[in-house]
Write a protein that holds these residues in place. Structure first.
Motif, PDB file in Angstrom:
ATOM      1  N   LEU A   1       0.852  -1.191   0.000  1.00  0.00           N
ATOM      2  CA  LEU A   1       0.000   0.000   0.000  1.00  0.00           C
ATOM      3  C   LEU A   1       0.890   1.243   0.000  1.00  0.00           C
ATOM      4  O   LEU A   1       1.957   1.261   0.608  1.00  0.00           O
ATOM      5  CB  LEU A   1      -0.931  -0.004   1.211  1.00  0.00           C
ATOM      6  CG  LEU A   1      -1.942  -1.171   1.252  1.00  0.00           C
ATOM      7  CD1 LEU A   1      -2.708  -1.175   2.569  1.00  0.00           C
ATOM      8  CD2 LEU A   1      -2.913  -1.080   0.072  1.00  0.00           C
TER       9      LEU A   1
ATOM     10  N   GLU B   1       0.037   4.858   0.597  1.00  0.00           N
ATOM     11  CA  GLU B   1      -0.110   6.015   1.467  1.00  0.00           C
ATOM     12  C   GLU B   1      -1.019   5.691   2.649  1.00  0.00           C
ATOM     13  O   GLU B   1      -1.872   4.793   2.577  1.00  0.00           O
ATOM     14  CB  GLU B   1      -0.708   7.200   0.690  1.00  0.00           C
ATOM     15  CG  GLU B   1       0.155   7.691  -0.457  1.00  0.00           C
ATOM     16  CD  GLU B   1      -0.492   8.851  -1.193  1.00  0.00           C
ATOM     17  OE1 GLU B   1      -1.615   9.241  -0.794  1.00  0.00           O
ATOM     18  OE2 GLU B   1       0.116   9.361  -2.144  1.00  0.00           O
TER      19      GLU B   1
ATOM     20  N   ASP C   1      -4.842   4.246   2.762  1.00  0.00           N
ATOM     21  CA  ASP C   1      -5.148   3.282   1.699  1.00  0.00           C
ATOM     22  C   ASP C   1      -5.727   2.002   2.286  1.00  0.00           C
ATOM     23  O   ASP C   1      -5.323   1.551   3.364  1.00  0.00           O
ATOM     24  CB  ASP C   1      -3.889   2.936   0.905  1.00  0.00           C
ATOM     25  CG  ASP C   1      -3.458   4.047  -0.033  1.00  0.00           C
ATOM     26  OD1 ASP C   1      -4.207   5.035  -0.158  1.00  0.00           O
ATOM     27  OD2 ASP C   1      -2.376   3.929  -0.639  1.00  0.00           O
TER      28      ASP C   1
ATOM     29  N   SER D   1      -6.695  -2.063   1.268  1.00  0.00           N
ATOM     30  CA  SER D   1      -6.397  -3.118   0.291  1.00  0.00           C
ATOM     31  C   SER D   1      -7.667  -3.748  -0.250  1.00  0.00           C
ATOM     32  O   SER D   1      -8.753  -3.640   0.339  1.00  0.00           O
ATOM     33  CB  SER D   1      -5.546  -4.211   0.954  1.00  0.00           C
ATOM     34  OG  SER D   1      -6.339  -4.983   1.852  1.00  0.00           O
TER      35      SER D   1
ATOM     36  N   LYS E   1      -6.224  -1.777   6.271  1.00  0.00           N
ATOM     37  CA  LYS E   1      -6.125  -0.321   6.158  1.00  0.00           C
ATOM     38  C   LYS E   1      -4.765   0.125   6.694  1.00  0.00           C
ATOM     39  O   LYS E   1      -4.412  -0.158   7.838  1.00  0.00           O
ATOM     40  CB  LYS E   1      -7.224   0.378   6.955  1.00  0.00           C
ATOM     41  CG  LYS E   1      -7.181   1.903   6.812  1.00  0.00           C
ATOM     42  CD  LYS E   1      -8.280   2.569   7.621  1.00  0.00           C
ATOM     43  CE  LYS E   1      -8.216   4.087   7.476  1.00  0.00           C
ATOM     44  NZ  LYS E   1      -9.239   4.760   8.314  1.00  0.00           N
TER      45      LYS E   1
END
Length: 226
Positions: A173, A175, A178, A180, A193
């Motif tokens: 990921l 940033e 973000d 998944s 997350k």
């Protein structure tokens, strides 16, 4: 019946009392506290830079003085297959029955596809991840009231004790914030997350003054006691 046990308890109680009394009588100066802090900070920094697992070690001991950059906080909305099925799949793999293990895993994942799709649909519709996690996650560490539920798990790329599938997905990921896609694993589906990333930080002495003092008193009491 011989009285040996009682005698041993008496001796241990005396030893503990003496050491505690030595500590109570020792009052370190501010200079000694500052010097101890600097020494401990230097030691922690060296150990952590060589092995990030020391972060958890020092934190567990109640005095983390150095946090490196690059560790990530992550939350896990887990839609899991039954734990007994996970155990059966693991057992099959240990026996070298990979095809049977894969077949069982796929069968169990299919049973939770509807729940996974329901969560994904709600995320795509703009519903809040944290709210959905509270409602759906089967990860005990992420359920309301768990110590890491608010911050997420803190991980580094080589952390042990975590599923490598989870770790690899987290560090792909880009940033903070973000989320998944669902990731199939032997536990079920992870929806991860990426919360945030740590910045390098040295804990100021004023934040840990009392803990450093207690550590110094404990060390000195042991030294004088011995």
């Amino acid at each position: 019946s011989t009285g040996e046990y009682e005698k041993r308890l008496e001796v241990e109680t005396i030893m503990e009392t003496v050491e505690k009394a030595i500590g109570a009588e020792y009052a370190p100066t501010e200079k000694a506290i500052e010097d101890h802090y600097k020494t401990e900070l230097s030691t922690q920094k060296t150990n952590i830079e060589n092995d990030l697992s020391y972060v958890s070690y020092y934190e567990g001991n109640g005095m983390l003085l150095y946090t490196p950059a690059g560790m990530r906080y992550a939350k896990n909305l887990l839609i899991r297959i039954p734990e007994e099925k996970t155990s059966e799949i693991t057992a099959l793999r240990k026996e070298g029955k990979e095809e049977d293990a894969d077949a069982m895993l796929n069968e169990e994942l299919a049973k939770i596809d509807a729940k996974k799709d329901e969560v994904v649909a709600k995320l795509n519709a703009g519903e809040d991840y944290d709210a959905l996690m509270k409602e759906y996650t089967d990860d005990p560490g992420m359920q309301e009231g768990a110590s890491q539920a608010e911050t997420g798990y803190r991980m580094h790329a080589k952390a042990t004790g975590y599923d490598t599938i989870f770790l690899n997905a987290l560090f792909e990921l880009k940033e903070g914030g973000d989320i998944s896609d669902p990731i199939a694993s032997y536990n079920g589906y992870y929806i991860i997350k990426y919360q945030s990333e740590t910045a390098e930080r040295e804990t100021p002495l004023e934040e840990v003054h009392d803990a450093v003092k207690e550590d110094l008193v404990s060390d000195k009491a042991s030294e004088l006691y011995e």
